[in-house]
Design an enzyme around this catalytic site. Sequence first.
Site, short mmCIF file in Angstrom:
data_model
loop_
_atom_site.label_atom_id
_atom_site.label_comp_id
_atom_site.label_asym_id
_atom_site.label_seq_id
_atom_site.Cartn_x
_atom_site.Cartn_y
_atom_site.Cartn_z
N HIS A 50 -6.10 0.28 2.70
CA HIS A 50 -5.00 0.75 3.55
C HIS A 50 -4.85 2.28 3.50
CE1 HIS A 50 -3.02 -2.67 5.33
NE2 HIS A 50 -2.82 -3.29 4.18
N ASP A 86 9.79 -10.12 9.90
CA ASP A 86 9.57 -10.88 8.66
C ASP A 86 9.31 -12.36 8.95
OD1 ASP A 86 9.82 -8.79 6.81
OD2 ASP A 86 12.00 -8.92 6.89
N TYR A 127 -4.15 -10.82 9.90
CA TYR A 127 -5.17 -10.55 8.90
C TYR A 127 -6.49 -11.21 9.29
CZ TYR A 127 -1.40 -9.19 5.67
OH TYR A 127 -0.33 -8.58 5.08
N HIS A 176 -8.01 -4.33 -1.23
CA HIS A 176 -7.25 -4.39 0.02
C HIS A 176 -6.28 -3.21 0.13
CE1 HIS A 176 -5.22 -6.50 3.39
NE2 HIS A 176 -4.14 -5.89 2.91
N GLU A 177 -5.49 -3.01 -0.90
CA GLU A 177 -4.49 -1.93 -0.83
C GLU A 177 -5.16 -0.57 -0.80
OE1 GLU A 177 -1.91 -3.20 0.12
OE2 GLU A 177 -2.06 -5.21 -0.73
N GLU A 213 0.81 -1.22 0.00
CA GLU A 213 0.00 0.00 0.00
C GLU A 213 0.84 1.27 0.00
OE1 GLU A 213 0.41 -2.26 2.38
OE2 GLU A 213 0.26 -1.43 4.41
N GLU A 253 -3.85 -4.60 9.40
CA GLU A 253 -4.32 -5.61 8.44
C GLU A 253 -5.73 -6.12 8.71
OE1 GLU A 253 -2.92 -5.92 5.72
OE2 GLU A 253 -0.91 -5.12 6.10
N1 BES Z 1 1.06 -4.39 3.76
C1 BES Z 1 0.85 -5.69 3.23
C2 BES Z 1 2.11 -6.35 2.74
C3 BES Z 1 3.20 -6.48 3.76
C4 BES Z 1 2.93 -6.81 5.08
C5 BES Z 1 4.51 -6.28 3.40
C6 BES Z 1 3.95 -6.91 6.00
C7 BES Z 1 5.52 -6.38 4.32
C8 BES Z 1 5.25 -6.71 5.63
C9 BES Z 1 -0.19 -5.67 2.11
O1 BES Z 1 -1.20 -4.74 2.29
C10 BES Z 1 -0.87 -6.99 2.10
O2 BES Z 1 -1.45 -7.32 3.09
N2 BES Z 1 -0.80 -7.73 1.00
C11 BES Z 1 -1.48 -8.99 0.87
C12 BES Z 1 -2.70 -8.78 0.02
C13 BES Z 1 -3.88 -9.60 0.38
C14 BES Z 1 -4.23 -9.65 1.83
C15 BES Z 1 -5.08 -9.19 -0.45
C16 BES Z 1 -0.50 -9.96 0.22
O3 BES Z 1 0.67 -9.58 0.04
O4 BES Z 1 -0.85 -11.07 -0.09
ZN ZN Z 2 -2.49 -5.32 3.90
#
Ligand code: BES
Ligand code: ZN
Length: 609
Positions: A296, A372, A380, A292-293, A268, A315
Amino acid sequence: MADPSSFASPDQFITKHLNLKFNVDFGSRVIRASASLTVRSLQDALTQLVLDTKDLTIKSVVVNGQKATFVLGQSHSFKGTPLEITLPFPLTRGQEIIVGICYETSPKSSALQWLTPEQTAGKKHPYLFSQCQATHCRTIVPCQDAPSVKFTYYCQVSIPKELVALMSAINDGDIPDPEDCKRKIYRFRQNVPIPSYLIALVVGAVEGRKLGPRTVVWTEKELMDASAYEFAETEKMLKHAEDLVGPYVWERYDLLILPPSFPYGGMENPCLTFVTPTVLAGDRSLASVIAHEISHSWTGNLVTNKTWEHFWLNEGHTVYLERRIDGLLYGEKFRQFKAVGGWKELQNSVNTFGATNPLTNLVPNLHEVDVDAAFSSVPYEKGFALLFYLEQLLGGPDIFLGFLKSYIQMFAYKSVVTEDWKKFLYTYFKDQADILDKVDWNGWMYTPGMPPVKPKYDMTLADACIALSKKWVQAKESDLNSFSDSDLKQLSSHQQIEFLTILLLEEPLPVSHVKRMQEVYNLNEVKNSEIRFRWLRLCIRAKWDEVIPLALKMATEQGRMKFTRPLYRDLYNLDKARDQAVSTFLQNRSSMHPVTAMLVAKDLNVDAS
Ligand code: BES
Ligand code: ZN
């Protein structure tokens, strides 16, 4: 409130603005940079400033133009190295200073992936992208790399003139680089205060195409038509989001479709969402990543988790909004169906981590934990389940949206912890305190495993998936003839994903069953990444050797961690495929995204290099 993932001290001082100059050098894979931070002191008599860094070479530090002494403190394996700056004069509370730092990034900066031309769609030009969330900004900028601190930024980026630079900001024009006629300088401004993890940069041979009044989709031209088609509904989603939670404050909502090694589904980054090309299904069926994005833009980018322990606030609320947008686009039954799917995903994550693993807490303790490595669907889907449960408890979707809207209004431009959220919930629903008091808060927030209660779900769209998966689980060898291609054709692609998700929660199927499934459904030919991923896992778990090459192919041709890590893990757990999984990883490691490579190495018990 200490941040276990940062060395900077937000209780002593805060950054208000960041002025950056980047010189991107593809030859040596470094960014030569200067950063000027406008820093405000929150205390009297401060004589030292600590910033987060990781793998940075610091050349000089000046404070208000005066040379300042600095040392790099003791390095921590994942937190990096504190940059301790001795101030040439003590600060008084409220005083602002400008801290100027000249430095260089390392070729192994974990925020950056440097791609060779061969790794791009066009094959002609190199490519660079960043991914700062959660704690990687410190590998490209010395900063308070803590989401409790928000600042505006300005950046001038010098790059080879045949390429394009984009950032998580508004484009402020470009000029020829006065120091090098082969280069151009792009300028960007982000006037809304953001946490450091939302700084983002991409440099590559990308082109833009207008999708809507505030949206351009950026990608290499090879993917342009497919991308423009897939994300054509972006403006409609933005409008739905605004109808739900109020005005969009970020001016632009552009999309960038990255090369396949991008480690996430989406990111996002303000003004410019980053998207994996694995959502290019050809039928718009995976576009909920965009919903989703977009969400955010309120939950996460306006109301931000104060530390990564409260990541569920980002999330969980975002998944809730994503599904509300789904509901507006495709109806309430579809929202309910996605909610059921979320519960299954949660079960899947709890199974992988183990039901007593403290990382399955909604609010985990992250002291000495690498963010990480702690990442999972738990924040989520446990987060979503809690909000969905509260929605039902407190009077339904309309009433709960009222809360969400005022929560956003209350905490926009701020960073929050779970207690702030809960206190506000009790204030907003003060007439229903008796109901809220019955919620098992400790069970939801600080206890591992599945939540203490399961919300109610409308099962209309999920039932067909459950029925078909049951039929396969219960089938004896002699029943296998009763299956036919029409079983699957009757399901939407969303339902097919759900069907496979349910099977993955069961004991492995006998190999005879997956072979028959291939005969009747021909899933080996499916391109939809979410279906293919689950299908390949199902086959590996059934020990069907023939899919090993297909699984290795998917694990290496794209690098979205959601797919690549479980595929490698499953292959590793299959005796026949283990050596091949390890050797394939070792062969590919040097061209992989640094974070993905680090985590797959851990998953496969391979030494870090
Ligand atoms: N912000 C996240 C991605 C992220 C989280 C990157 C933690 C680094 C550390 C992003 O908004 C996300 O949740 N992406 C999901 C999308 C899905 C839930 C629709 C993904 O990457 O799968
Ligand atoms: Zn997210």
